[in-house]
Design an enzyme around this catalytic site. Sequence first.
Site, PDB file in Angstrom:
ATOM      1  N   GLY A 173      45.521  48.443  40.946  1.00 24.49           N
ATOM      2  CA  GLY A 173      46.302  47.008  41.222  1.00 24.49           C
ATOM      3  C   GLY A 173      45.101  45.963  41.528  1.00 24.49           C
ATOM      4  O   GLY A 173      44.493  46.349  40.667  1.00 24.49           O
ATOM      5  N   CYS A 226      45.556  46.470  32.334  1.00 22.34           N
ATOM      6  CA  CYS A 226      44.435  45.731  32.629  1.00 22.34           C
ATOM      7  C   CYS A 226      43.535  45.742  31.797  1.00 22.34           C
ATOM      8  O   CYS A 226      42.276  44.803  32.409  1.00 22.34           O
ATOM      9  CB  CYS A 226      44.126  46.804  34.163  1.00 22.34           C
ATOM     10  SG  CYS A 226      44.006  48.116  34.004  1.00 22.34           S
ATOM     11  N   GLY A 284      42.997  45.224  46.389  1.00 18.49           N
ATOM     12  CA  GLY A 284      42.015  45.933  46.722  1.00 18.49           C
ATOM     13  C   GLY A 284      41.036  45.467  47.392  1.00 18.49           C
ATOM     14  O   GLY A 284      40.206  46.123  48.215  1.00 18.49           O
ATOM     15  N   LYS A 319      52.481  55.974  46.757  1.00 15.36           N
ATOM     16  CA  LYS A 319      52.828  54.913  47.353  1.00 15.36           C
ATOM     17  C   LYS A 319      53.237  53.936  45.766  1.00 15.36           C
ATOM     18  O   LYS A 319      51.977  53.675  45.027  1.00 15.36           O
ATOM     19  CB  LYS A 319      52.464  53.590  48.202  1.00 15.36           C
ATOM     20  CG  LYS A 319      53.341  52.535  48.533  1.00 15.36           C
ATOM     21  CD  LYS A 319      53.718  51.146  48.696  1.00 15.36           C
ATOM     22  CE  LYS A 319      52.636  50.140  47.638  1.00 15.36           C
ATOM     23  NZ  LYS A 319      54.185  49.822  47.377  1.00 15.36           N
ATOM     24  N   THR A 348      43.109  42.780  42.388  1.00 11.43           N
ATOM     25  CA  THR A 348      41.913  42.214  42.710  1.00 11.43           C
ATOM     26  C   THR A 348      41.726  42.035  43.895  1.00 11.43           C
ATOM     27  O   THR A 348      41.116  42.688  45.468  1.00 11.43           O
ATOM     28  CB  THR A 348      40.743  41.168  41.655  1.00 11.43           C
ATOM     29  OG1 THR A 348      40.894  42.057  40.149  1.00 11.43           O
ATOM     30  CG2 THR A 348      39.494  41.243  42.812  1.00 11.43           C
ATOM     31  N   GLU A 349      42.376  41.307  44.635  1.00 12.47           N
ATOM     32  CA  GLU A 349      42.849  40.482  46.131  1.00 12.47           C
ATOM     33  C   GLU A 349      43.524  41.909  46.848  1.00 12.47           C
ATOM     34  O   GLU A 349      42.988  42.138  48.352  1.00 12.47           O
ATOM     35  CB  GLU A 349      43.400  39.109  46.119  1.00 12.47           C
ATOM     36  CG  GLU A 349      42.336  38.533  45.842  1.00 12.47           C
ATOM     37  CD  GLU A 349      40.929  38.947  46.450  1.00 12.47           C
ATOM     38  OE1 GLU A 349      40.647  38.062  47.066  1.00 12.47           O
ATOM     39  OE2 GLU A 349      40.046  37.968  45.049  1.00 12.47           O
ATOM     40  N   GLU A 374      40.588  50.823  40.932  1.00  9.10           N
ATOM     41  CA  GLU A 374      40.960  49.516  40.263  1.00  9.10           C
ATOM     42  C   GLU A 374      41.494  48.857  39.938  1.00  9.10           C
ATOM     43  O   GLU A 374      42.927  48.600  40.175  1.00  9.10           O
ATOM     44  CB  GLU A 374      41.629  51.018  39.084  1.00  9.10           C
ATOM     45  CG  GLU A 374      41.150  52.304  38.819  1.00  9.10           C
ATOM     46  CD  GLU A 374      39.898  52.966  38.393  1.00  9.10           C
ATOM     47  OE1 GLU A 374      39.490  52.022  37.555  1.00  9.10           O
ATOM     48  OE2 GLU A 374      38.985  53.972  38.621  1.00  9.10           O
ATOM     49  N   GLU A 387      43.697  36.360  35.098  1.00 11.62           N
ATOM     50  CA  GLU A 387      44.233  37.055  34.757  1.00 11.62           C
ATOM     51  C   GLU A 387      45.557  37.047  34.366  1.00 11.62           C
ATOM     52  O   GLU A 387      46.464  37.098  35.848  1.00 11.62           O
ATOM     53  CB  GLU A 387      44.260  38.564  35.360  1.00 11.62           C
ATOM     54  CG  GLU A 387      44.954  39.810  34.921  1.00 11.62           C
ATOM     55  CD  GLU A 387      44.669  41.005  35.652  1.00 11.62           C
ATOM     56  OE1 GLU A 387      45.261  41.012  36.288  1.00 11.62           O
ATOM     57  OE2 GLU A 387      44.055  41.955  34.847  1.00 11.62           O
TER      58      GLU A 387
HETATM   59  P1  NAD Z   1      49.442  44.852  43.120  1.00  9.14           P
HETATM   60  O1  NAD Z   1      47.429  44.341  44.252  1.00  9.14           O
HETATM   61  O2  NAD Z   1      50.188  43.334  43.737  1.00  9.14           O
HETATM   62  O3  NAD Z   1      49.776  46.272  43.938  1.00  9.14           O
HETATM   63  C1  NAD Z   1      49.932  47.335  43.114  1.00  9.14           C
HETATM   64  C2  NAD Z   1      49.921  47.853  44.546  1.00  9.14           C
HETATM   65  O4  NAD Z   1      49.453  47.803  46.217  1.00  9.14           O
HETATM   66  C3  NAD Z   1      51.621  48.589  44.475  1.00  9.14           C
HETATM   67  O5  NAD Z   1      51.479  49.340  45.547  1.00  9.14           O
HETATM   68  C4  NAD Z   1      51.223  47.331  46.286  1.00  9.14           C
HETATM   69  O6  NAD Z   1      52.315  47.364  46.163  1.00  9.14           O
HETATM   70  C5  NAD Z   1      50.374  47.899  46.709  1.00  9.14           C
HETATM   71  N1  NAD Z   1      50.011  46.642  47.361  1.00  9.14           N
HETATM   72  C6  NAD Z   1      49.912  45.374  47.727  1.00  9.14           C
HETATM   73  N2  NAD Z   1      49.740  45.181  48.568  1.00  9.14           N
HETATM   74  C7  NAD Z   1      49.253  45.845  49.421  1.00  9.14           C
HETATM   75  C8  NAD Z   1      48.608  45.940  50.961  1.00  9.14           C
HETATM   76  N3  NAD Z   1      47.822  44.690  51.761  1.00  9.14           N
HETATM   77  N4  NAD Z   1      48.167  47.023  51.080  1.00  9.14           N
HETATM   78  C9  NAD Z   1      48.298  48.585  50.602  1.00  9.14           C
HETATM   79  N5  NAD Z   1      49.093  48.728  49.336  1.00  9.14           N
HETATM   80  C10 NAD Z   1      49.251  46.982  48.891  1.00  9.14           C
HETATM   81  O7  NAD Z   1      49.083  44.775  41.975  1.00  9.14           O
HETATM   82  P2  NAD Z   1      50.327  45.010  40.866  1.00  9.14           P
HETATM   83  O8  NAD Z   1      50.640  43.057  40.569  1.00  9.14           O
HETATM   84  O9  NAD Z   1      51.106  45.470  40.884  1.00  9.14           O
HETATM   85  O10 NAD Z   1      50.003  45.690  39.832  1.00  9.14           O
HETATM   86  C11 NAD Z   1      48.672  43.809  38.585  1.00  9.14           C
HETATM   87  C12 NAD Z   1      47.623  44.662  39.187  1.00  9.14           C
HETATM   88  O11 NAD Z   1      46.984  45.902  38.314  1.00  9.14           O
HETATM   89  C13 NAD Z   1      46.062  43.639  37.720  1.00  9.14           C
HETATM   90  O12 NAD Z   1      46.093  42.898  38.650  1.00  9.14           O
HETATM   91  C14 NAD Z   1      45.665  44.862  37.090  1.00  9.14           C
HETATM   92  O13 NAD Z   1      45.134  43.815  36.165  1.00  9.14           O
HETATM   93  C15 NAD Z   1      45.932  46.124  37.767  1.00  9.14           C
HETATM   94  N6  NAD Z   1      45.030  47.027  36.792  1.00  9.14           N
HETATM   95  C16 NAD Z   1      44.403  47.611  36.880  1.00  9.14           C
HETATM   96  C17 NAD Z   1      44.131  48.856  36.238  1.00  9.14           C
HETATM   97  C18 NAD Z   1      43.134  49.547  35.909  1.00  9.14           C
HETATM   98  O14 NAD Z   1      42.680  50.717  36.107  1.00  9.14           O
HETATM   99  N7  NAD Z   1      41.980  48.918  36.311  1.00  9.14           N
HETATM  100  C19 NAD Z   1      45.456  49.540  35.982  1.00  9.14           C
HETATM  101  C20 NAD Z   1      46.997  48.756  35.970  1.00  9.14           C
HETATM  102  C21 NAD Z   1      46.628  47.696  36.660  1.00  9.14           C
END
Ligand code: NAD
Length: 494
Positions: free
Chosen positions: A232, A288, A237, A175, A234-235, A254, A389
Amino acid sequence: MQQFPTDILIAGQWRRGAGEPVDTVDPATGRLLATVHSASADEVAEAAEAAAEAVADPAWRDLPAHDRARLLHRIGELTEQAADELSAVQTADTGKTLTETRALALSAAGTFRYMAAVLETAEETVTPSRGPYVTVSTHEPIGVVGAINPWNSPVASDAQKIAPALAAGNAVILKPAAWTPLVSLALGRLITQALDEFRLPSALLSVLPGSGRVVGDALVRHPLVGRIGFTGGTETGRSIAEIAARKLIPASLELGGKSPTIVRADADIAQALAGVLFGIFSSSGQSCIAGSRLFVAREIYDSFVGELVERARELRVGPGTDPATQVGPLVHHRHRDSVAAYVDLARSEGARVLCGGSAPEGQLYEHGAYYLPTVLDGLPNTSRTCQEEIFGPVLVALPYDDEDDLVRQANDSVYGLACGIWTRDLRAAGALARRIEAGTVWINTYKQFSASTPFSGWKDSGLGTEKGRDAIRAYQRQKSLYWGISDHPLPWAN
Ligand code: NAD
């Protein structure tokens, strides 16, 4: 004008999704690239059921590891051959520079190759026998794996999950983020081609764009999905981990970061300046691991930060398609507004804005989601600006006096993703690195990535590990086999 595909990959078939249409926009121009119809929750279920059948298909289930490795090599080859196309698509979708997106496409190819090599050389363990039997510990696939990624580096993050998951013998449902589905769909085409060439079940991969609320949630909750690989916020995750806990399935997470970069007084200043600028402003700070909190030894603070600000002002901001561009637009106008709101918050917290602090002006920037490289100071590490962040081109600089104080401040964060240390004293660097709470510490370099080196976040930055030799094992379950070798019946029944 380049045409972008709008069909999605559901259980090996390309078709229009039954879910809501989502516009994907070029953030450099505001131009509509494509309207992709998301998957529906029913289509997630369809993909999961077909994936479970594909995993059980003898053509895949019984394929020896070295032949799965051949498949991965082929995907790596196709990905490398398509690097220019993947790069162009990702630059259009995310705004990143072509140099960076090409490197990401090649890194994805490298990940498939590396996982193929690990797979071919992975061994099962014969454990010491404690009776008249031979014991062997083996690893088997989990079955159907859900991979959920954010928008910032889609093709590389996709490969980081798909390669080990397929190597492990699973089927994958990917996804991508709703804003950036195009490069994941393009990668899906290449993997489908390789599966066809090897006459393997096409339902081994689905690529299902859509919102997290509908598609992501349906994927995590589906009973046939036995593992989640998530990158993605933290919340998000945390909420996925809660569902995974109820289902008793593994989930690797991650997550976000607010990484400290430390410049000691004995640093090579030219190297440190280049490294700090790259660490925060490449990818427009949407990384990130961005080094977003800068700690500089007080005796060099004014001169170092002064020079840094001069250099930040000179960075070339522009569209990712211009080879001269160093800082592209942010991924989306809404995200640019969120970054701007953080800089307003910093001002209200009492920050000095040393450079940037607004969108650039001029015709080139009129319709794009641009924001100038911004350096702030004058805030304590406890401020929200230093703790949250921002995920944009915003650096907060802080002076430090002694190393104990430095370590306390650097670790005073809910996050623990990465850290940078700039110093000529390698012994001191090693000692300092040991005291920092982070999954990755770069010493006299920054934001370097290797498929062979494990990557994980500490504290609120994650749970579990990606990359490295153990990545495939993380997508498998262990099974212990006891082979009786005695000629006699077990004594109890006699
Ligand atoms: P996000 O958490 O909003 O979304 C990430 C993914 O999760 C998207 O595909 C989104 O559609 C999906 N998602 C959202 N809600 C969901 C739910 N309830 N159930 C299942 N899936 C859901 O994050 P974002 O804004 O797309 O990305 C930015 C974040 O990602 C930042 O916090 C960044 O630090 C983090 N990030 C971490 C790493 C790492 O390796 N640690 C790498 C890249 C980005």
